[in-house]
Each structure stands twice: as C-alpha cells, then as structure tokens.
Motif scaffolding. Structure first.
Motif, mmCIF file in Angstrom:
data_model
loop_
_atom_site.group_PDB
_atom_site.id
_atom_site.type_symbol
_atom_site.label_atom_id
_atom_site.label_comp_id
_atom_site.label_asym_id
_atom_site.label_seq_id
_atom_site.Cartn_x
_atom_site.Cartn_y
_atom_site.Cartn_z
ATOM 1 N N GLY A 85 0.811 -1.209 0.000
ATOM 2 C CA GLY A 85 0.000 0.000 0.000
ATOM 3 C C GLY A 85 0.848 1.264 0.000
ATOM 4 O O GLY A 85 2.059 1.232 -0.243
ATOM 5 N N GLU A 86 0.211 2.408 0.259
ATOM 6 C CA GLU A 86 0.906 3.689 0.264
ATOM 7 C C GLU A 86 1.450 3.999 1.653
ATOM 8 O O GLU A 86 0.815 3.684 2.660
ATOM 9 C CB GLU A 86 -0.044 4.806 -0.183
ATOM 10 C CG GLU A 86 -0.456 4.678 -1.637
ATOM 11 C CD GLU A 86 -1.398 5.789 -2.072
ATOM 12 O OE1 GLU A 86 -1.299 6.202 -3.232
ATOM 13 O OE2 GLU A 86 -2.232 6.224 -1.248
ATOM 14 N N PRO A 87 2.622 4.635 1.723
ATOM 15 C CA PRO A 87 3.183 4.987 3.033
ATOM 16 C C PRO A 87 2.274 5.965 3.795
ATOM 17 O O PRO A 87 1.963 7.045 3.300
ATOM 18 C CB PRO A 87 4.519 5.657 2.675
ATOM 19 C CG PRO A 87 4.856 5.138 1.319
ATOM 20 C CD PRO A 87 3.541 4.955 0.622
ATOM 21 N N ILE A 88 1.878 5.549 4.987
ATOM 22 C CA ILE A 88 1.071 6.384 5.883
ATOM 23 C C ILE A 88 1.689 6.268 7.277
ATOM 24 O O ILE A 88 1.983 5.164 7.733
ATOM 25 C CB ILE A 88 -0.400 5.931 5.923
ATOM 26 C CG1 ILE A 88 -1.052 6.066 4.544
ATOM 27 C CG2 ILE A 88 -1.192 6.742 6.948
ATOM 28 C CD1 ILE A 88 -2.493 5.596 4.497
ATOM 29 N N PRO A 89 1.896 7.384 7.980
ATOM 30 C CA PRO A 89 2.505 7.312 9.311
ATOM 31 C C PRO A 89 1.583 6.654 10.326
ATOM 32 O O PRO A 89 0.363 6.738 10.229
ATOM 33 C CB PRO A 89 2.756 8.781 9.659
ATOM 34 C CG PRO A 89 1.751 9.533 8.847
ATOM 35 C CD PRO A 89 1.597 8.766 7.573
ATOM 36 N N SER A 90 2.214 5.982 11.303
ATOM 37 C CA SER A 90 1.426 5.309 12.339
ATOM 38 C C SER A 90 1.946 5.572 13.746
ATOM 39 O O SER A 90 1.308 5.176 14.717
ATOM 40 C CB SER A 90 1.412 3.799 12.085
ATOM 41 O OG SER A 90 2.730 3.273 12.127
#
Length: 343
Positions: A85-90
């Motif tokens: 998937g797309e990089p998303i901060p967590s």
C-alpha cells in the motif's frame, strides 16, 4: 492576470486518505487543477504560462535537508522494506517520547517527519511538489519583475509543511519558499496572508522568530479544526519575531460579514507594516459547501475578497492552497482573482 500552471502537479496520484476512521479517496485530488485551469480559460483571466525550473536550493532555504532527502526516497524505502500500500505514518515522537533520534526503519521515519496520519505518500509526490514550488517561484518572480499580479496554480498545496514536517496534503511550503526567495532577491519586508480555512501552521513555524516576514492567518478555531495544536491568537511570534505573527481563529459557521471584517483588520496590519510584496495563500475551503470545513462563504463573496486585497496597492502573488468542493473550486478561486483585477 498571468497564471502559472504545470501538468506535472498531477503526478501526485495518491489513492488513500485516512478520514473519520476510514481509508477514502483523497479530498486533495488532481482534478482540482483541471477545474481551476478550465475556469481560468473560460473567463479569459489572461495568459497561462509554464513555470521555470529552480532546483532544490530555494527549498533548502526554508526546509531541513534531511527532511527533503526523506521525501525524495520515502516511497522507495517503503517498498524496499516490504510494506504494501501507500506509506502512511502510524507513530510519532509525541509527549513522553524522544524526538532527537531519527529512526532507521522507514515506518518510524515517516512518523518522525509527519504532522498527521491523513496524508499518504506516493511515487509522484516529490515530482509534483517540485513542480508546485516552481510555479510559486515563477509567479513570485513575475510579480517582482513587473509589479503586476500573478496566480500560481500550485498543487500540492504548501502551508501545512513546516521546516521538517509534511501533512495536510503539503510537502514543500510554497508560500514560505516564495517569501524567502523574495528576501534573497532584494525585498526587505514581505507579508504572507493565509486565507485558507485551516491554519497555516507550517508557514508560522518557518517564520515564527523572524521580523522580515509578517504572517497573518484567518482560519477555523484550532480547538475544533485541523491542525488543532497551532493557530491560537496568543501565538504572536518569538524573539525578533514577536508581533510579526498574527492569528485570527474564527468559530464554526462564520459568515462572510464576520470573515470580511477580520480580513479588513489583517489588511490594515499589512498596510501598517509597509510590506513591499504580498503573498496570498489562497485557500477557498472557506466555501459553504466545502466537505471538510465549516465556514459559510458564498461564491460571490470571493469577488469582494479580491477587491479588498486590491485596495492594499501592493504587488501581489496568489498561490493556491486548499478548496475541496471540487465542482466550485474553479469558480471560487478565479472569483478572487477577477475581483482583484476589477473584472
């Protein structure tokens, strides 16, 4: 009025945004560019011109080098780590955690440089951000060279991008880059007026301790609206910058009469500052039907907004920020510009 535009701004084709607990199609979409440029052509606003290329030096004049390197490589690093998937901060270096160590793992590094979780990265993001700042700089250079106004059709927007943070759909702070460029080329006093619905936290961050840029922002009260943790009225600058940061937080449901009265106060401050050039962070998410905002401006109000700005008599550069009522973004954006032009 001259418009600067590049198809490269549409290279950012993100598929996901975290909104209200769901992954949805991003509100900040490439179609916004097409709708605005179609409206520019329909009303005959003026010539549409491609931007010049400026490289990364103007970006590095306001942003941290390691942050820029992160943005350039983040998607490749994410794929190399085997993430889907797309990089998303967590995760973030929040209270009780250290913020002086940049993680080696891309999952932690994204959180280190992210303002919020709603904005994903994608392979075209860096190229689109490059094109967007080139548009801003080309528009600014035209204004400095001729004294005539110009419109930069920037995408992605910029005002949430801080010295070393992305978020709110923003990666390079176009207005800040343009302001610093103006100072580097002989200007002594620059004003940035942010009329986007959301506070320009990134622009404030960049200039908060400086007196050569007056920053003013009209926006939704951060107690209720993104970015929540900056944009209060008591944030007035620090050190040399004391008094050169002016925030106007306004309540949900603000109508044009109240908003315009606040704008007049900002205009008076800009006039008193004797700014040599004005950069307007032009967000039209103050519109009554915007899907992620809560002000009540109508399309015709933007014409009057442009007229009020014109009365300042200062060379002016308009740079597009937000506005997510996609069908009306062209009308509302161009209404400001035609109001300024008196057409």
């Amino acid at each position: 009025m001259l418009t600067f535009h590049s198809e490269d701004t549409k290279k950012r084709q993100a598929k996901t945004e975290l909104h209200a607990g769901e992954l949805v199609a991003p509100f900040e979409c490439p179609e916004r560019v097409d709708i605005v440029i179609d409206r520019v052509r329909k009303v005959g606003l003026g010539e549409i011109r491609s931007p010049d290329a400026y490289g990364l030096d103007p970006v590095l004049a306001v942003h941290d080098r390691r942050y820029i390197e992160f943005l350039e490589n983040a998607c490749d690093d994410w794929a190399a780590a085997g993430f889907k998937g797309e990089p998303i901060p967590s995760i973030w270096p929040t209270r009780r955690l250290r913020d002086d160590v940049i993680p080696a793992n891309i999952d932690g590094r994204i959180g280190y440089y992210a303002l919020a979780a709603e904005t994903s990265l994608c392979l075209g993001t860096f190229a689109a951000a490059q094109a967007s700042k080139d548009i801003a700089l080309s528009a600014l250079d035209h204004v400095m060279r001729t004294g005539e106004p110009a419109f930069g059709l920037c995408r992605p927007p910029g005002h949430h991008a801080a010295v070393d943070q992305f978020g709110g759909y923003c990666f390079f702070n176009n207005a800040a880059i343009a302001a610093q460029h103006a100072l580097n080329n002989g200007m002594k006093k620059v004003a940035i007026l942010d009329i986007d619905f959301h506070h320009g936290n990134g622009t404030q961050d960049i200039f908060y301790e400086r007196d050569d840029v007056l920053f003013l922002s009209l926006h939704g009260d951060p107690r209720d609206e993104f970015p929540y943790f900056l944009g209060f009225a008591d944030e007035t600058g620090r050190g040399k910058g004391e008094g050169f940061n002016v925030n106007y937080p306004l309540p949900s449901g603000t109508d044009y009469a109240t908003w315009a009265s606040t704008l007049d106060d900002a205009i008076q401050r800009i006039a008193a500052y004797q700014a040599e050039i004005l950069i307007v962070s032009l967000g039209v998410d103050t519109f009554e039907n915007d899907p992620i905002s809560s002000f009540k401006l109508k399309s015709e109000d933007y014409i009057d907004c442009g007229r009020r700005l014109k009365a300042l008599g200062i060379p002016t550069t308009f740079l597009l920020e937000g506005g997510y009522a996609v069908e009306e973004i062209g009308i509302n954006t161009v209404n400001v510009l035609t109001g300024f032009e008196g057409t």
